[in-house]
Scaffold this active site. Structure first.
Site, PDB file in Angstrom:
ATOM      1  N   LYS A 195       1.570  -1.437  -7.735  1.00 27.90           N
ATOM      2  CA  LYS A 195       0.689  -0.303  -7.754  1.00 27.90           C
ATOM      3  C   LYS A 195      -0.671  -1.212  -7.356  1.00 27.90           C
ATOM      4  O   LYS A 195      -1.204  -1.757  -8.204  1.00 27.90           O
ATOM      5  CB  LYS A 195       0.509   0.462  -8.840  1.00 27.90           C
ATOM      6  CG  LYS A 195      -0.469   0.740  -9.887  1.00 27.90           C
ATOM      7  CD  LYS A 195      -0.278   1.834 -10.759  1.00 27.90           C
ATOM      8  CE  LYS A 195      -0.984   3.142 -11.300  1.00 27.90           C
ATOM      9  NZ  LYS A 195      -0.968   3.418 -12.654  1.00 27.90           N
ATOM     10  N   LYS A 248       1.867   2.577  -4.225  1.00 31.84           N
ATOM     11  CA  LYS A 248       1.416   3.477  -4.028  1.00 31.84           C
ATOM     12  C   LYS A 248      -0.127   2.770  -4.552  1.00 31.84           C
ATOM     13  O   LYS A 248      -0.717   1.750  -5.702  1.00 31.84           O
ATOM     14  CB  LYS A 248       1.267   3.772  -5.727  1.00 31.84           C
ATOM     15  CG  LYS A 248       0.033   4.951  -6.321  1.00 31.84           C
ATOM     16  CD  LYS A 248       1.198   5.073  -8.640  1.00 31.84           C
ATOM     17  CE  LYS A 248      -0.614   5.779  -8.359  1.00 31.84           C
ATOM     18  NZ  LYS A 248      -0.159   6.280  -9.683  1.00 31.84           N
TER      19      LYS A 248
HETATM   20  C1  PBG Z   1      -1.306   6.024 -15.240  1.00 30.45           C
HETATM   21  C2  PBG Z   1      -1.431   6.821 -13.917  1.00 30.45           C
HETATM   22  C3  PBG Z   1      -2.182   6.483 -12.473  1.00 30.45           C
HETATM   23  C4  PBG Z   1      -2.050   7.651 -11.813  1.00 30.45           C
HETATM   24  C5  PBG Z   1      -0.271   7.772 -12.011  1.00 30.45           C
HETATM   25  N1  PBG Z   1       0.145   7.088 -13.277  1.00 30.45           N
HETATM   26  C6  PBG Z   1      -4.325   6.539 -12.298  1.00 30.45           C
HETATM   27  C7  PBG Z   1      -3.935   5.153 -12.618  1.00 30.45           C
HETATM   28  O1  PBG Z   1      -3.586   4.370 -12.897  1.00 30.45           O
HETATM   29  O2  PBG Z   1      -5.642   5.003 -13.784  1.00 30.45           O
HETATM   30  C8  PBG Z   1      -2.781   7.521 -10.426  1.00 30.45           C
HETATM   31  C9  PBG Z   1      -2.156   8.780  -9.836  1.00 30.45           C
HETATM   32  C10 PBG Z   1      -3.007   9.916  -8.588  1.00 30.45           C
HETATM   33  O3  PBG Z   1      -4.360   8.981  -8.546  1.00 30.45           O
HETATM   34  O4  PBG Z   1      -2.325  10.924  -8.364  1.00 30.45           O
HETATM   35  N2  PBG Z   1      -1.310   4.965 -15.341  1.00 30.45           N
END
Ligand code: PBG
Length: 325
Positions: A195, A248
Site C-alpha cells: 500500500k 494499492k
Molecule cells: C485506511 C484506508 C485508506 C484507503 C483504504 N483504507 C486511506 C488511507 O490510507 O489514507 C484508501 C482507499 C481509497 O482511496 O479509495 N487506511
C-alpha cells in the site's frame, strides 16, 4: 510474395473473431464494491469528490445491496464512520461499532454476499493516523493489538474476510494469531500488502473522514518509487499468513501488480482507489472521456496485469455494462 505475410489485422476484422482470440475477459466475478457506512437512519450523504458514492446508514445500505446482489457482484468491502473518535480509535473494536452493526445486518439479509471489512484505526482515531501515537509518530507494536482486536470483532460480527490496511509491521501475523485464538481460523486475510503513500487517496479521506490531523502517512505507507520493496512486503505478509495480497492503488502500480502475480502465484487483489475513480468521473462529467469505455478498459487492464480481484467504486456500473454486453 507480397509484403507483409503476417497481418495481425486479420484477427481484428470482426467482433466475432476478436471475441475468439480475446486474452482477458473482465467479468462481474472479479469485482468487489466498497461501501461507507454511517450511524443513523435514512442517511444518504453524497461524497462530493466521488459522484455516485455516499455515506449511508445501515437501512439505506441494505436497500442498495439489493442491486449489488442482483447484479451478481460477489462481495463488498465495508468502511465505517464512527459516532465519535478518540486517541485509541475505540469504536474500531467495539462490538456495537458501525462496521460490526453493518456486518451483522448485511449477513442477516444477504447471507450469500461476501462481506470483507477494512481493518484500520484511521477512521476512528482523533488524530487520523492508522495506529497509536507516541512522541509524534505512529507506534508500531502497541498498535498491533488494537488492529488484531478490530479484526476479531469484525469476524465475531460475521465478516467473511478481513482486510488490514494500516501498514504496521507484523500486523498480518498479529491478526492471524488473534483470529485463530478466537476460533476464527477459517476467516481469510486479504492484506493491503503493498500500500503506497499515494495522492490518489485524497477523495477517500473525504468519504471516510480519515485525513491525518498532523503529518502524513509516509512513515508507514510505501514510497511510490519502490517495487522490489513491494515484493518483500508481499512475501512477508504471505509468510505471516495472508491469503490474498493487495496492491494499492492500481493504475499507477500495474508493474508491481504484474510482478507480484508472476513471482508469487498467489491470489492478488488490486484496489482501484478513490482518486482513480474521481479523475474518471470528473472527465466523464465534462464529456472529455467516454465513461463506460474508459472504465472497462482500465478494469480489463488491471485484470490483464494480474489481478484476480478488483476493488472498485465502479463495480455497480461495470457489472451493469458487462451484463448489457
Ligand atoms: C485506511 C484506508 C485508506 C484507503 C483504504 N483504507 C486511506 C488511507 O490510507 O489514507 C484508501 C482507499 C481509497 O482511496 O479509495 N487506511
Amino acid at each position: 510474395m507480397g509484403f507483409p505475410v503476417v497481418r495481425p489485422r486479420r484477427l481484428r476484422s470482426s467482433e466475432t473473431i476478436r471475441r475468439l482470440v480475446r486474452e482477458t475477459v473482465l467479468t462481474v466475478d472479479d469485482l468487489i464494491y466498497p461501501v461507507f457506512v454511517a450511524h443513523g437512519q435514512g442517511i444518504n450523504r453524497p461524497v462530493e469528490s466521488m459522484p455516485g458514492v455516499a455515506n449511508v446508514s445501515v437501512d439505506v445500505l441494505l436497500r442498495e445491496l439489493e442491486e449489488v446482489a442482483e447484479l451478481g457482484i460477489p462481495g463488498i468491502l465495508v468502511f465505517g464512520l464512527p459516532a465519535a473518535k478518540d486517541e485509541y480509535g475505540r469504536e474500531a473494536y467495539s462490538d456495537d461499532g458501525i462496521v460490526q452493526r453493518a456486518v451483522r445486518a448485511v449477513k442477516e439479509n444477504y447471507p450469500g454476499l461476501l462481506v470483507v471489512t477494512d481493518v484500520c484505526l484511521c477512521e476512528y482515531t482523533s488524530h487520523g493516523h492508522c495506529g497509536l501515537i507516541k512522541d509524534g509518530t505512529v507506534d508500531n507494536d502497541p498498535s498491533l493489538e488494537l488492529i488484531a482486536r478490530t479484526a476479531v470483532s469484525h469476524a465475531a460480527a460475521g465478516a467473511d474476510m478481513v482486510a488490514p490496511s494500516d501498514m504496521m509491521d507484523g500486523r498480518v501475523g498479529a491478526v492471524r494469531a488473534a483470529l485463530d485464538e478466537a476460533g476464527f481460523n477459517q476467516v481469510p486475510i486479504m492484506s493491503y500488502a503493498a500500500k503506497y503513500a499515494s495522492a490518489f487517496y485524497g477523495p477517500f479521506r473525504e468519504a471516510a473522514d480519515s485525513a491525518p490531523q498532523f503529518g502524513d502517512r509516509r512513515a508507514y505507507q510505501m514510497d511510490p518509487a519502490n517495487a522490489d520493496e513491494a515484493l518483500r512486503e508481499v512475501w512477508q505478509d504471505l509468510e505471516e499468513g495472508a491469503d490474498i495480497v493487495m496492491i494499492k492503488p492500481a493504475l499507477a502500480f500495474l508493474d508491481v501488480l504484474y510482478r507480484v502475480k508472476q513471482e508469487t502465484g498467489h491470489p492478488v487483489a488490486a484496489y482501484s482507489v478513490s482518486g482513480e475513480y474521481a479523475a474518471i468521473k470528473a472527465a466523464a462529467e465534462r464529456g472529455w472521456l467516454d465513461e463506460r469505455r474508459t472504465v472497462l478498459e482500465i478494469l480489463t487492464g488491471i485484470k490483464r496485469a494480474g489481478a484476480d480481484i478488483i476493488i472498485t467504486y465502479h463495480a455497480r456500473d461495470a457489472a451493469r455494462w458487462l451484463r448489457q454486453g
